[in-house]
Enzyme design. Structure first.
Site, PDB file in Angstrom:
ATOM      1  N   ASP A  80       0.770  -1.160  -0.015  1.00  0.00           N
ATOM      2  CA  ASP A  80       0.022  -0.105   0.005  1.00  0.00           C
ATOM      3  C   ASP A  80       0.956   1.028   0.032  1.00  0.00           C
ATOM      4  O   ASP A  80       2.138   1.216  -0.344  1.00  0.00           O
ATOM      5  CB  ASP A  80      -0.988  -0.144   1.159  1.00  0.00           C
ATOM      6  CG  ASP A  80      -2.448   0.575   1.085  1.00  0.00           C
ATOM      7  OD1 ASP A  80      -2.245   1.755   0.560  1.00  0.00           O
ATOM      8  OD2 ASP A  80      -3.282  -0.049   0.934  1.00  0.00           O
ATOM      9  N   SER A 107     -10.602  -1.263  -2.525  1.00  0.00           N
ATOM     10  CA  SER A 107      -9.586  -1.052  -1.659  1.00  0.00           C
ATOM     11  C   SER A 107      -9.886  -1.299   0.010  1.00  0.00           C
ATOM     12  O   SER A 107      -9.051  -2.054   0.733  1.00  0.00           O
ATOM     13  CB  SER A 107      -8.810   0.531  -1.548  1.00  0.00           C
ATOM     14  OG  SER A 107      -7.808   0.479  -2.421  1.00  0.00           O
ATOM     15  N   HIS A 122      -4.423   6.204   2.804  1.00  0.00           N
ATOM     16  CA  HIS A 122      -4.880   4.809   2.373  1.00  0.00           C
ATOM     17  C   HIS A 122      -4.386   3.833   3.095  1.00  0.00           C
ATOM     18  O   HIS A 122      -4.961   2.953   3.489  1.00  0.00           O
ATOM     19  CB  HIS A 122      -4.625   5.084   0.945  1.00  0.00           C
ATOM     20  CG  HIS A 122      -5.218   3.912   0.013  1.00  0.00           C
ATOM     21  ND1 HIS A 122      -4.801   2.590   0.136  1.00  0.00           N
ATOM     22  CD2 HIS A 122      -6.293   3.666  -0.434  1.00  0.00           C
ATOM     23  CE1 HIS A 122      -5.637   1.816  -0.481  1.00  0.00           C
ATOM     24  NE2 HIS A 122      -6.687   2.529  -1.095  1.00  0.00           N
TER      25      HIS A 122
END
Ligand SMILES: *[C@@H]1O[C@H](CO)[C@@H](O)[C@H](O)[C@H]1NC(C)=O
Ligand SMILES: *[C@@H]1O[C@H](CO)[C@@H](O)[C@H](O)[C@H]1NC(C)=O
Ligand SMILES: *[C@@H]1O[C@H](CO)[C@@H](O)[C@H](O)[C@H]1NC(C)=O
Ligand SMILES: *[C@@H]1O[C@H](CO)[C@@H](O)[C@H](O)[C@H]1NC(C)=O
Ligand SMILES: *[C@@H]1O[C@H](CO)[C@@H](O)[C@H](O)[C@H]1NC(C)=O
Ligand SMILES: *[C@@H]1O[C@H](CO)[C@@H](O)[C@H](O)[C@H]1NC(C)=O
Ligand SMILES: *[C@@H]1O[C@H](CO)[C@@H](O)[C@H](O)[C@H]1NC(C)=O
Ligand SMILES: *[C@@H]1O[C@H](CO)[C@@H](O)[C@H](O)[C@H]1NC(C)=O
Ligand SMILES: *[C@@H]1O[C@H](CO)[C@@H](O)[C@H](O)[C@H]1NC(C)=O
Length: 777
Positions: free
Chosen positions: A148, A566, A221
């Site tokens: 990520d 995601s 994220h």
């Protein structure tokens, strides 16, 4: 031996070839033979390079990565000609070019922040599933690796208070860098690394204004996905705006996390506009993660277009992970509702779609005529309790903006401050980012803003923490508001502040953005595999970013809400971690099978799963259904697959060299017979019989009978009609014969399209269900 060369395709595109003289290529050899020391491997890679380069120095300078642990290959700067020469070598499986913006993290560009409750979707299951967590000891022995964009290690979600020592099997490192040293790893965050060579080769040195040159997350994220998998239980956390208050927790709250930062900002673009992850960097991360000893990989990264196996860094890396029984979960992508948009379709990957949860953030619009229109937001700022003038964005644009479809979309610089000041502005979705539209209204001095869905978004509301008072409405409601604006001289409105409402509507339902099948890489493998919560998901956030990711948004938050596959991928990775803890000896295929065959098909109202607009959903959206981790712990039977089965699968694609010791048969089996927990038969002409094998993992003596719901227009026969298991671990095979009822009506309906059905093995306790998708020739 024959091999696939993606290169030849690229070379026939003169445009690409001429403007990309020297590009990064990945030269892939399959598995290592295991007979060489690490330095010898690198020497071998050098000698390959030297064979096509002019000098030793040039060969050395061109090498970006030498993959040495399980993936045998290297990434190097090559001319198309040099790449072509290497692809001719017998021992090379494939040579493929790295493309700068091919891979990205798969959020729908929505960001906001609310208070904490348990991570959605787990909430209900935790009540029922406390048992599962206990049995799995909260995942404490399991190591989950995430590819990520880093982690915010100070988040309370990653505190290691009371956690036992790091598992002895762990071989990873805590790589230091900007604002990140070894003290940032602990017994929860047990490893962290970052990969930049591919990125920097293309974009030049990382601009450290935009990201940290270290595993630290400046976006949010990576922190979000990591805490969704394995965040600790953090009680009594409240949030900006105070929407919710409660306990935040990941799915496997005691699992260990290993962070592999591979995605970076795109120079010259706002973080809101996305990010990029290079194949060569991801392969290096995967090679390390496998060697470090992760048990589960969560990869919320994908491509916009489906990618062939030999050309796909994630598929190749995940393949090597499978040999070590590492479970790999990946996001299906956010390119729905268009069909055939899936990424990560390899059969050794769990491909995860996204669905809603039963929580709304209700913030209605009240119009001047007294009508109340449903809206949702998690925007903390509020309007005064009074009516404001209401305008449609297209009616308040600056003169230079053409009066066409995009005029109503509040794109940067489009609104006239004279006309918009002090008003509520209705903006439509389409181009630009949702939070960016709010920023534009604020710039023009608007008092508030209503974000109207486009018809493609339908009734699916993705909530955001806008930079001014706001709410978001469905496409139908946007039209109602437009009609109201048209119907009166002085349109007025106000937005009622948001509050959190639970159990509001049937959930789960499939998100419109979730990428859909059929699988165009191998139509014989039904994808996606499963769905999990991915719409408006709460998890931890980076304090180096803002909740909108807008650079001029000064807010800093510890938790935030995002949407995308995601977000669903780490839910399934967490479930896999719990299963791994309970069944350490199960193969990655067995764990996937358990998750798939026990998945649910009904929403909270007991009706079949729909999409968020209420249309019936199908297996090309949800695969086998919505994940149910508690049931998956005791699936009864599994469709297992070994590493050799995957090698055999590759033979069907003429990939014959992936494992040095493995010989492909002269005639490889059809991938229809690959022992997958679901079935897709494209272009059926007449009758087709496929084979499957079940392994008993339930009670020692158990008798299963099949139940079939054939796709309409087809007949399905299962043989034998009873499977009698006498011990655990026993395998029994059966065949499924699908016959097209070849009459005109059926042909007319299904030409080109798919029909869906199910077959289920049932022993009175376990329901082992598989979806099937069939189309006619
Ligand atoms: C780095 O990024 C910042 C912010 O986007 C920008 O202002 C600056 O010019 C960039 N620096 C370089 C060297 O490109
Ligand atoms: C959380 O709040 C509850 C109720 O207000 C309280 O009983 C509990 O002690 C609090 N827990 C922590 C860790 O602060
Ligand atoms: C509207 O006009 C602008 C500027 O000419 C153009 O960029 C945009 O694509 C147009 N939009 C539509 C929907 O035609
Ligand atoms: C509003 O009125 C304008 C002009 O009268 C028209 O072009 C437009 O289509 C109307 N919009 C709606 C949603 O009725
Ligand atoms: C699981 O694997 C371990 C190590 O390979 C082995 O010692 C153990 O007997 C296995 N357990 C079962 C139930 O198969
Ligand atoms: C594999 O190779 C054979 C013989 O070279 C060829 O006929 C076949 O089309 C190839 N199959 C695929 C999937 O590329
Ligand atoms: C279906 O099979 C029949 C008999 O094998 C063959 O003649 C026919 O061409 C096939 N049709 C298609 C569309 O492939
Ligand atoms: C064609 O097959 C379908 C599905 O089996 C059946 O419902 C339908 O009645 C058949 N139509 C004709 C004309 O035979
Ligand atoms: C299942 O196998 C057992 C032992 O072989 C046998 O006694 C029993 O009758 C079988 N049951 C069925 C339904 O075939």
């Amino acid at each position: 031996m024959k091999k696939v060369s993606i290169l030849s395709l690229i070379l026939f595109l003169p445009l690409l070839a001429s403007c990309v003289e020297k590009q990064v290529y990945i030269v892939y050899f399959g598995e290592h033979r295991g007979d060489k020391a690490l330095h010898e491997i690198e020497d071998t890679h050098h000698s390959y390079l030297f064979s096509v380069k002019k000098s030793e120095e040039e060969a050395r300078a061109s090498l970006l990565y030498s993959y040495k642990h399980s993936i045998n290959g290297f990434a190097a700067v090559l001319s198309p000609d040099e790449a072509s020469k290497l692809s001719e070598l017998d021992e090379v499986v494939s040579v493929f070019q790295s493309h700068p913006r091919k891979y990205s993290l798969q959020t729908t560009r929505s960001w906001e922040f609310v208070g904490l409750e348990e991570v959605e979707g787990h909430q209900k299951q935790r009540r029922k599933g406390g048992d599962l967590l206990l049995k799995a000891r909260y995942g404490r022995e399991v190591i989950v690796g995430l590819l990520d964009n880093g982690v915010w290690p100070e988040s309370k979600s990653f505190n290691d208070q009371g956690m036992g020592p790091i598992p002895k099997s762990w071989k990873g490192v805590c790589q230091t860098g900007t604002a990140f040293d070894s003290s940032h790893c602990n017994r929860k965050l047990i490893g962290a690394r970052y990969y930049l060579k591919g990125y920097e080769h293309f974009y030049g040195t990382l601009n450290t204004t935009n990201d940290y040159r270290s595993p630290r997350d400046k976006d949010g994220h990576g922190t979000h996905t990591a805490s969704t998998v394995g965040g600790r239980r953090v009680p009594n956390t409240s949030a900006l705006g105070g929407f919710a208050y409660g306990t935040a927790s990941g799915g496997a709250p005691l699992a260990r996390l290993a962070i592999y930062k591979v995605c970076w900002p795109i120079p010259g673009h706002s973080k809101v506009d996305g990010n990029t992850c290079f194949a060569e960097d991801m392969l290096a991360a995967l090679d390390d993660a496998i060697a470090d000893g992760v048990h589960v990989l969560s990869i919320s990264i994908g491509t916009k277009e489906p990618t062939p196996l030999t050309d796909d860094g994630i598929a190749i890396g995940a393949f090597h992970a499978t040999k070590r029984n590492i479970v790999v979960a990946c996001s299906a992508g956010n390119n729905g509702p268009t069909p055939s948009t899936l990424s990560n379709t390899a059969p050794w990957i769990i491909t995860v779609g996204a669905s809603s949860v039963d929580r709304d953030f209700v913030a209605p619009v009240v119009l001047g005529n007294g009508i109340k229109v449903e809206g949702q937001t998690i925007t903390p700022s509020k309007l005064e309790k009074k009516m404001y003038p209401l305008v449609y964005a297209a009616d308040v644009v600056v003169p230079e903006v053409p009066k066409n479809g995009t005029a109503g979309q509040c794109l940067p610089g489009s609104l006239s401050p004279e006309k918009a000041k002090g008003k509520i502005v209705l903006c439509l979705r389409g181009d630009g980012t949702r939070v960016g539209k709010g920023k534009e209204v604020k710039r023009a001095g608007g008092a508030g803003f209503i974000l109207g869905n486009s018809p493609a978004n339908g009734g699916e509301i993705t909530v955001d923490a806008h930079v001014l008072p706001a709410t978001a409405v469905s496409s139908d409601d946007a039209i109602r508001i437009l009609n109201y604006i048209n119907s009166t001289k002085n349109p007025m409105a106000t937005i009622i502040p948001a509050r959190t409402v639970l159990h509001t509507r049937p959930a789960p339902s499939m998100a419109m953005f979730s990428s859909r099948g059929p699988n165009v890489i191998d139509p014989n493998i039904l994808k996606p595999d499963i769905t999990a919560p991915g719409l408006n998901i709460l998890a931890a956030w980076s304090e180096g970013s803002s909740p909108t990711k807008l650079e001029d948004d000064p807010r800093v938050v510890k938790y935030n809400i995002l949407s995308g596959t995601s977000m669903s991928c780490p839910h399934v990775a967490a479930a896999a971690a719990l299963l791994k803890a309970i069944h350490p000896n199960w193969s990655s295929a067995a764990i996937r099978s358990a998750l798939m065959t026990t998945a649910g098909l009904q929403n909270s109202k007991g009706f079949p799963l729909t999409d968020t607009t209420g249309n019936l959903a199908n297996p090309f959206q949800y695969g086998s259904g919505h994940f149910q981790p508690t049931k998956a712990a005791d699936p009864g039977l599994v469709y297992d697959a070994s590493y050799d089965d995957y090698l055999l699968y590759l033979c069907s694609f003429n990939i014959t060299d992936a494992e040095p010791s493995f010989k492909c048969p002269k005639v490889p089996p059809s991938t229809l017979d690959f022992n997958y927990p679901s079935l897709a038969i494209p272009k059926l002409n007449g009758t087709m019989t496929v084979k499957r094998t079940l392994t008993n993992v339930g009670g020692s003596k158990s008798i299963y009978f099949p139940i079939v719901k054939p796709p309409s227009g087809f007949s399905v026969k299962i043989s034998p009609s009873v499977l009698n298991f006498s011990h655990v671990g026993q395998k029994k095979s059966f065949t499924i014969t699908v016959k097209a009822q070849n009459n005109k009506t059926v042909r007319k309906i299904y030409k080109g399209g798919y029909a869906f059905g199910w077959y289920t093995w049932f022993d009175g306790i376990h329901v082992v269900r598989s979806p099937m998708a069939v189309s006619l020739a």
